[in-house]
Each structure stands twice: as C-alpha cells, then as structure tokens.
Enzyme design. Structure first.
Site, PDB file in Angstrom:
ATOM      1  N   SER A 121      65.634  -8.699 -69.529  1.00 50.47           N
ATOM      2  CA  SER A 121      64.434  -9.026 -68.762  1.00 50.47           C
ATOM      3  C   SER A 121      63.186  -8.992 -69.637  1.00 50.47           C
ATOM      4  O   SER A 121      63.178  -8.374 -70.707  1.00 50.47           O
ATOM      5  CB  SER A 121      64.327  -7.972 -67.645  1.00 50.47           C
ATOM      6  OG  SER A 121      63.027  -7.859 -67.150  1.00 50.47           O
ATOM      7  N   TYR A 145      63.564   0.817 -66.423  1.00 47.61           N
ATOM      8  CA  TYR A 145      64.377  -0.392 -66.330  1.00 47.61           C
ATOM      9  C   TYR A 145      64.370  -1.138 -67.661  1.00 47.61           C
ATOM     10  O   TYR A 145      65.420  -1.534 -68.180  1.00 47.61           O
ATOM     11  CB  TYR A 145      63.810  -1.279 -65.224  1.00 47.61           C
ATOM     12  CG  TYR A 145      64.493  -2.611 -65.036  1.00 47.61           C
ATOM     13  CD1 TYR A 145      65.738  -2.690 -64.426  1.00 47.61           C
ATOM     14  CD2 TYR A 145      63.877  -3.799 -65.430  1.00 47.61           C
ATOM     15  CE1 TYR A 145      66.350  -3.926 -64.230  1.00 47.61           C
ATOM     16  CE2 TYR A 145      64.474  -5.019 -65.235  1.00 47.61           C
ATOM     17  CZ  TYR A 145      65.703  -5.080 -64.633  1.00 47.61           C
ATOM     18  OH  TYR A 145      66.314  -6.296 -64.433  1.00 47.61           O
ATOM     19  N   LYS A 149      67.535  -1.781 -70.099  1.00 44.57           N
ATOM     20  CA  LYS A 149      67.937  -3.138 -70.490  1.00 44.57           C
ATOM     21  C   LYS A 149      67.931  -3.281 -72.014  1.00 44.57           C
ATOM     22  O   LYS A 149      68.821  -3.921 -72.587  1.00 44.57           O
ATOM     23  CB  LYS A 149      67.009  -4.176 -69.850  1.00 44.57           C
ATOM     24  CG  LYS A 149      67.245  -4.378 -68.354  1.00 44.57           C
ATOM     25  CD  LYS A 149      68.621  -4.989 -68.096  1.00 44.57           C
ATOM     26  CE  LYS A 149      68.874  -5.285 -66.632  1.00 44.57           C
ATOM     27  NZ  LYS A 149      70.253  -5.814 -66.407  1.00 44.57           N
TER      28      LYS A 149
END
Lengths: 322, 322
Positions: A121, A145, A149
């Site tokens: 992302s 997050y 990732k």
C-alpha cells in the site's frame, strides 16, 4: 492455471475471481479459483471453478488444506486494514505479519516456486516525502499497517531471492470507489464520500478538501492484479516491489467530479467532520508517484476521476440528483 | 541506571559492559549490567554490578526473568550473523526476527517505555546504490540477514511511534578489528586479515583487494552504543534508524595499513582465495555513507584505519614482523 486468493470474499478478491473466471490470464484459462476467506462473497460467484474455503488465514491447518501442490498462484489480499491495525496493534501483527509469513512458508513448502502476488500500500511510505514519490523513495511508514505491509514486502523479496517463491508486491493506491459498506480502513471515506451520496445517503468526510490522495478504481486494480499474476519475474529483477500508477486527486476534486457526474444536490450530501486519527494516518501517505517502473512493466492507471465515478454508477446502480 | 545487553557475552557486548561499568553513561553511573547470552563472556568481567544470565533470547521465559521493571535500558546486540543467516534461513528468522519481537514485546509489557538500542547493519542496504549512501537511501537488502535487520528497524520504529518503547536503531558499519576467533559473518575476514597476521598466523581473504568496506573499530562502536543509550529521542523524531559514520576502506588499503603498522612480512601472511558466497554478500553492502544525520546527533567515526590497527595492537598484544 489454479489460483488461490486470500481475502477472496472481499470486494477486490471477488472482483478478481470474476475477472479471472471470465477472461483467464494472458491467454491462459483458469481451471480453479479458491477463495480463502472467513466469510463467503457478499454476492455468490456462480461458476463451478470457483470454490470458497471458509477459514482464517492465521490458521496453519487451513492454509495447509487450501494451498496444495495444485496451487500455481497465490494472490494474498487478506489484511487487517489501516484503521483497525492502528487501533489493535496485536491483531494487525498477527494477521498482517504472522499470517503473511504462514502463507509464504506454505508456498515455500510446495517446492514449486509459485507466483505470489502480495498487496502492499501507499501506507508503506511516510515521513518527509518528495512531492512525487519516486521508485527508489524509501519506506518510512507512520502507521502500524504501513509497517506491517513493509515487513511483508521485505519477506516477499527475500523468499523470492532465496528461490522459495516467485513474488511480486504491488503497492496499491487507495481504491475508490470501493463498493459495499464502509470499513475500518482510514481511507474508507475516499469511497464513502462518492458511494453514499450516489445511493441517496449522507456521507461524512473526516479530512479537509485539500487532502490529496493517490487513487485507483477497483476495475483498474483488478487489471493490475491480473497483470501481476503473469508478469515475467525476470523483468522485476531484485526489486520485487512495484509502486502502482494512479491518479493524484484532492478531496475537493473528488467532490467536484461527483458534482460534475451526478449534480450539486448529490455532492451536497457530503458533510465535513474532521477526525484527527484518520487525518493523521491519511496525510502520512504520499499523494503522488512517478510510478515509472510500473508503467514500463505494463501496469495501468485510470484516465480521470470522473470516469471512475461513471464506471461505479454503471456497475452498481444509479442514484442521481435528477 | 540498569542496562540489559543481549548478546552481552560477545566481544561487543562485553566491551560495552566494561565501558559502562568504568565510565557510566553521560555522567550517570550504572548500578547493574545484565548480560543475556547463551555463553559466558570469554574473559570474566570482574565487577559486582555485572551479572550473566545464561539463556537463549528466543526463550520467552528467559526474557521474562532477565528483563524486569528494574530494566531501564535494553541494548539488543544478539543476532545470527550474516553468513549463518544466509546458510540457515529459518534460524535467522527465529533469532533475528522472532526473538527481536519477543524482546520488544517484553519491553512493551514493562509499561515504562524503556530505551531500546537495536543494532542493524550496512546489510540493510543492497541493490543499486549511490556512490555514497545518504540518510534517506532506501533499504533494499540482498541477504536474509539484511532483510531480518530491516524488519527489526521497522518494528523498533513502530513500537516507538506507538509509545511502547523509546527506540534507537544503529546501522553499524562492519567492525574491524574484531578480537577473538573468526565467526560466521560474511565480513569476518575484515578482522581476520589484520588480527591473524598480527598474531603470527596466516589469514585467507575471500574477496579481492578492490572490495571497499564501511568500517568502524570496536572502541568506536562501543562509544556510539553508549551515546545511543542516553541520546534524547526527540532529536531523532519519527526516523529512529541512524546510519553510523565510519571509514570507507578498500581491502587493499587495509592490508597497506597493516604493512605500514606492522611491516611487510606481517602483511604477507594474507593469502587471497575468493569465496563467491562471501563476495556476493559483502559486495551487496554499501561501502560509503554521508552519515550526516549521525554526525549531527553526535555519533563518531575513527580517524583512519592505521589508528584502528594500532589500537588493536595496544589492547590485544603485539606480534610484529620485527
């Protein structure tokens, strides 16, 4: 070709499954598509080649059942999304890091060096950033997050270098307009402020109009996932992580496009109510990329944001202000 | 001040313990130094404040015993070194990633936001690199050790951002001249080609003379670790990883300095026998850094390589060609 999709019941996974069933990959047909997900797809996929394995990806036994010698390709979409990973650090680590490792280990155990497409992302980036993120801009994520990732990216790279898998990581732009209900992604509003007004509902925008985002339509994201499935790994060389192309659009421009497509009354259904938690996460992400390498590799972007809204209307029903 | 050192019996950990016992940190004395290591220090540290906990860092119960409310600072040095992490992927993951997570979790559980100093490495870099690595050059590691260290960096950053710890990661240059026996680090030769000839022994150099490395003496590394213990975290901001300053020295220059300090006969004890595995790993590392941020933060480098050799001779006995 036999494809396993984690998070396969989610909107992106299900859309990918439908596309694979309908069109195959690079001229090859798909014999079997396994959707590994806790839930079943919201709308059943009526195709005998598509099956659903109801399981959590953090369950090793379920992975052993779902991923076998027959599995040629794994598309790993399942994740705890940004807002939730920030609110529940341990859950994010368990799913986004530990379960990703379990999947990579299972892929390695096959001994067939399967293609693994992993979705990262824009959240892998953060901190001081150039106006446009270059292909070699460092990842300094400022959300759990994004960190999780970025760890997945490193693992996919090393499993590939070691010859355990043939991995590709796509750093996805924020997907807009995502169909369905709002979710716990900090970027959820980037779909909600279009989708809800079009459906005749009010929407709350938690950031100001000048916040700029890097966007891609679901359709375009699916095209890029399909492209990643068949992409020659040699073209990627030692860097297995690709910044996808996208559109750099401000929230004000998004609402302007909504007004253009559906009228002022629809656009007026968006109310602004700032949420500092969402704002902090979203503004830590870059909003523009060169994405040169991705374009050279054949990945694509949408034409403009109004087209994305029109495509959403065409697929999901029309509620204009007429 | 109460300091826990993982890998505390290793040459760097033991040297750090001695320095802390002798000089304290930034004017503060040290009450207790706990060396957490499977082995005891090669040379006992005769100081009542220094204790040794014999345990593996991947054992959660041992971490629970060794790290308690009294622990104000954790210096996490223990690692599976580069050559070994490349040869045994699973061992590297278990120690360099999983045990690092256990240590961070234990630090988090204290609830006191302890300072954690984590040692990463030049191995976090790889792939196409600028002539001099800048402070914002991306990490694209090309060894499992480098990947595992880069994961640790990300975790230290996020645990700090979340307020669980107050972390600092130092990307250490290759340490030369490391005392003691050769180890399984791909860079082991960077000490061996100096240490062994000085001790009257032959040494094998597995890379060519034009291979250039980023080096730091053990003494300088200890100074930087001590500095990291007391460094104000606010000065680091959101980027908790620091590229340490060092010396960019080619293998030919290292042997030239050995000749200068100890004579041609000593330098002639180095024999060249290329090892492609070592060469691939070592040449994937950058050999020069700007390290501007580290210098601004007060971290230091050695003056020149001949001084490093002289300091090694002064500390570890002299075997010149006289």
């Amino acid at each position: 070709m036999n494809v396993l999709i984690t998070g396969g019941a989610g909107f992106l996974g299900a859309a990918l499954a439908r596309r694979l069933a309908a069109q195959g990959v690079a001229g090859r047909s798909v014999e079997r598509i396994t959707l590994l997900d806790r839930a079943a797809p919201a709308q059943p996929i009526d195709d005998p080649r598509v099956c659903h394995v109801a399981a959590d990806i953090s369950d090793p036994a379920a992975l052993e059942r779902a991923i076998g010698e027959h599995t040629g390709t794994i598309v790993h979409l399942a994740a705890v999304v940004s807002g939730q990973a920030e609110a529940d650090f341990d859950l994010g680590m368990r799913v986004n890091v530990d379960a990703t490792r379990l999947i990579l280990e299972r892929a390695r155990a096959l001994g067939t060096r399967p293609r693994v497409v992993f979705t990262s992302s824009v959240a892998a980036f953060g901190g001081p950033l150039p106006a446009r993120v270059a292909d070699d801009t460092r990842a300094l994520p400022q959300s759990s997050y994004g960190v999780q990732k970025a760890i997945g990216e490193l693992l996919v790279g090393d499993y590939t270098r070691k010859g355990y898998i043939d991995g590709v990581t796509l750093r996805l732009p924020t997907i807009s307009v995502r169909p369905g209900a709002p979710n716990k992604a900090a970027s959820s509003f980037a779909s909600g402020i279009i989708r809800e007004p079009l459906a005749g509902l009010p929407a709350v925008c938690p950031v100001s109009t000048d916040v700029r985002m890097w966007l891609q339509s679901p359709d375009c994201a699916v095209s890029n996932l399909v492209h990643a499935i068949s992409l020659d790994g040699a073209l990627l060389g030692i860097d297995r992580t690709v910044n996808l192309p996208g559109l750099s659009v401000s929230v004000g421009e998004m609402i302007g496009a909504l007004r253009e497509v559906a009228g002022a009354d629809v656009a007026a259904r968006v109310r602004f109510e700032r949420d500092p938690v969402v704002e902090r996460i979203v503004t830590s992400w870059p909003s523009d990329f060169t994405a040169e390498r991705a374009r050279t590799l054949g990945f694509v972007a949408d034409r403009d944001y109004a087209s994305i809204i029109r495509a959403h209307l065409a697929s999901h029903g029309v509620h204009t202000a007429a």
